[in-house]
Design an enzyme around this catalytic site. Structure first.
Site, PDB file in Angstrom:
ATOM      1  N   HIS A 119      -0.196  -0.286  -9.842  1.00  0.00           N
ATOM      2  CA  HIS A 119      -1.082  -1.287  -8.888  1.00  0.00           C
ATOM      3  C   HIS A 119      -1.531  -2.563  -9.444  1.00  0.00           C
ATOM      4  O   HIS A 119      -2.778  -2.819  -9.597  1.00  0.00           O
ATOM      5  CB  HIS A 119      -2.037  -0.507  -8.504  1.00  0.00           C
ATOM      6  CG  HIS A 119      -2.561  -0.823  -6.772  1.00  0.00           C
ATOM      7  ND1 HIS A 119      -2.774  -0.010  -6.045  1.00  0.00           N
ATOM      8  CD2 HIS A 119      -2.709  -2.001  -6.392  1.00  0.00           C
ATOM      9  CE1 HIS A 119      -2.848  -0.922  -4.700  1.00  0.00           C
ATOM     10  NE2 HIS A 119      -2.930  -1.991  -5.081  1.00  0.00           N
TER      11      HIS A 119
ATOM     12  N   GLU B 259      -3.484   7.649  -5.865  1.00  0.00           N
ATOM     13  CA  GLU B 259      -3.706   6.677  -7.087  1.00  0.00           C
ATOM     14  C   GLU B 259      -4.947   7.147  -7.759  1.00  0.00           C
ATOM     15  O   GLU B 259      -5.974   7.490  -7.273  1.00  0.00           O
ATOM     16  CB  GLU B 259      -3.843   5.253  -6.567  1.00  0.00           C
ATOM     17  CG  GLU B 259      -2.797   4.653  -6.300  1.00  0.00           C
ATOM     18  CD  GLU B 259      -2.674   3.251  -5.943  1.00  0.00           C
ATOM     19  OE1 GLU B 259      -3.689   2.313  -6.130  1.00  0.00           O
ATOM     20  OE2 GLU B 259      -1.695   2.724  -5.360  1.00  0.00           O
TER      21      GLU B 259
ATOM     22  N   ARG C 224       0.993  -1.129  -0.003  1.00  0.00           N
ATOM     23  CA  ARG C 224       0.056   0.010   0.162  1.00  0.00           C
ATOM     24  C   ARG C 224       0.807   1.280   0.042  1.00  0.00           C
ATOM     25  O   ARG C 224       1.852   1.347   0.702  1.00  0.00           O
ATOM     26  CB  ARG C 224      -0.979  -0.063   1.151  1.00  0.00           C
ATOM     27  CG  ARG C 224      -1.991  -1.024   1.171  1.00  0.00           C
ATOM     28  CD  ARG C 224      -3.062  -0.488   0.135  1.00  0.00           C
ATOM     29  NE  ARG C 224      -4.182  -1.539   0.001  1.00  0.00           N
ATOM     30  CZ  ARG C 224      -4.277  -2.695  -0.834  1.00  0.00           C
ATOM     31  NH1 ARG C 224      -3.324  -2.835  -1.670  1.00  0.00           N
ATOM     32  NH2 ARG C 224      -5.191  -3.401  -1.040  1.00  0.00           N
TER      33      ARG C 224
END
Length: 313
Positions: A277, A258, A229
């Site tokens: 991601h 993000e 994360r």
């Protein structure tokens, strides 16, 4: 009221089949977010959640909602206790993508070990000789520090040890004795690791745990690998550490913001490799995650307990 669930457009056929077999109506939206939950509040009893944040302020307006089933293992976009106060289960899919993420981390380690990204850029820019020069290290005999020893950390330790790496593990205040490798303090892990991989959950203890202070404790030849994360890392301190060669390099799949802004300074640094991601985003993992999330919804709407809740009602 007929049973109905809110699903995102990206929800795969494996999960849709679970709902069809259970005779649960699917309402498809571009993304399952607060607006979508509110819009269909009078029709749905469950929802499939990806990465969009869900606000506690939504729940008083969704009285029929019984479960938010997250595809994946992270749930920092949902407050499980806030949901529980309104009688809503929050579940995850812990068996879906841990192996995929561990493989991605291992790929990042291999990439960093040989400066593959930098060599790729040298080749593209026509500098064959410099790119061809000896550089990097074998990973056999190198030390991998794993911060967070859950399913991902355990799978990574197994894979990396099979390639000859020395494994150091730190699980924060929740001590675990690893099956492979050695449990050490965070300071010892940082000081002795050639690669530091983050797979810890985001908590008060771990938020921005990688910062100016912790980067200074790492080897100047070490690489940071974050397929966990983005909130685990202080973004600006990482940029400084990379620019000042406090650490050698970073391979990053997760970011504080993000999508990563197109003008972010990370994009201009030569010693960082970035992906959007995708660590757990293989076709296999997504299919497993959608199937498992759908199964959790079916259990709850059938009056049963979920298998993988992160809250209790």
């Amino acid at each position: 009221m007929p049973k109905a669930v809110l699903i995102p457009q990206s929800f795969t056929e494996t999960g849709r089949k679970v709902f069809r077999d259970a005779d649960i109506q699917m309402i498809e939206v571009p993304a399952v977010n607060n607006d979508a939950l509110l819009h269909y509040a009078d029709q749905i009893q469950g929802a499939i959640v990806m990465l969009d944040p869900i606000s506690n302020e939504t729940y008083p307006h969704t009285p029929n909602l019984k479960i938010l089933a997250r595809v994946g293992v992270g749930y920092n976009n949902i407050d499980p206790q806030g949901a529980a106060q309104h009688g809503i289960w929050v579940t995850i899919t812990p068996k879906a993508n841990y192996n995929s993420v561990a493989e991605a981390i291992l790929g990042g380690i291999l990439l960093a070990s040989r400066d593959m990204y930098q060599r790729n850029q040298l080749l593209i820019n026509g500098n064959w000789s410099k790119g061809h020069a000896p550089a990097g290290h074998d990973i056999a005999g190198q030390s991998l520090g794993i911060i967070g020893y859950g399913r991902i950390g355990h799978a990574l330790a197994t894979k990396a040890a099979a390639l000859g790496m020395n494994i150091l593990v730190n699980n924060g205040s929740h001590h675990k004795e690893p099956e492979i490798g050695t449990a050490v303090s965070l300071d010892d892990l940082l000081a002795n690791s050639d690669y530091v991989s983050l797979s810890a959950p985001v908590t008060t203890e771990t938020t921005e745990m990688m910062n100016r202070n912790t980067f200074s404790k790492m080897k100047p030849t070490a690489s940071l690998i974050n397929f966990g994360r983005g909130q685990l890392v202080n973004h600006n301190d990482l940029i400084d550490a990379l620019k000042n060669n406090t650490i050698h390099s970073a391979v990053l799949d997760a970011f504080q913001q993000e999508p990563l802004p197109v003008n972010d300074e990370l994009l201009s640094l030569p010693n960082v490799f970035l992906t959007p991601h995708i660590g757990g985003g293989t076709t296999d993992a997504i299919n497993r995650g959608c199937q498992d999330a759908a199964s959790e919804v079916v259990r709850v709407l059938s009056g049963n307990q979920p298998l993988w809740p992160v809250n209790q009602l």
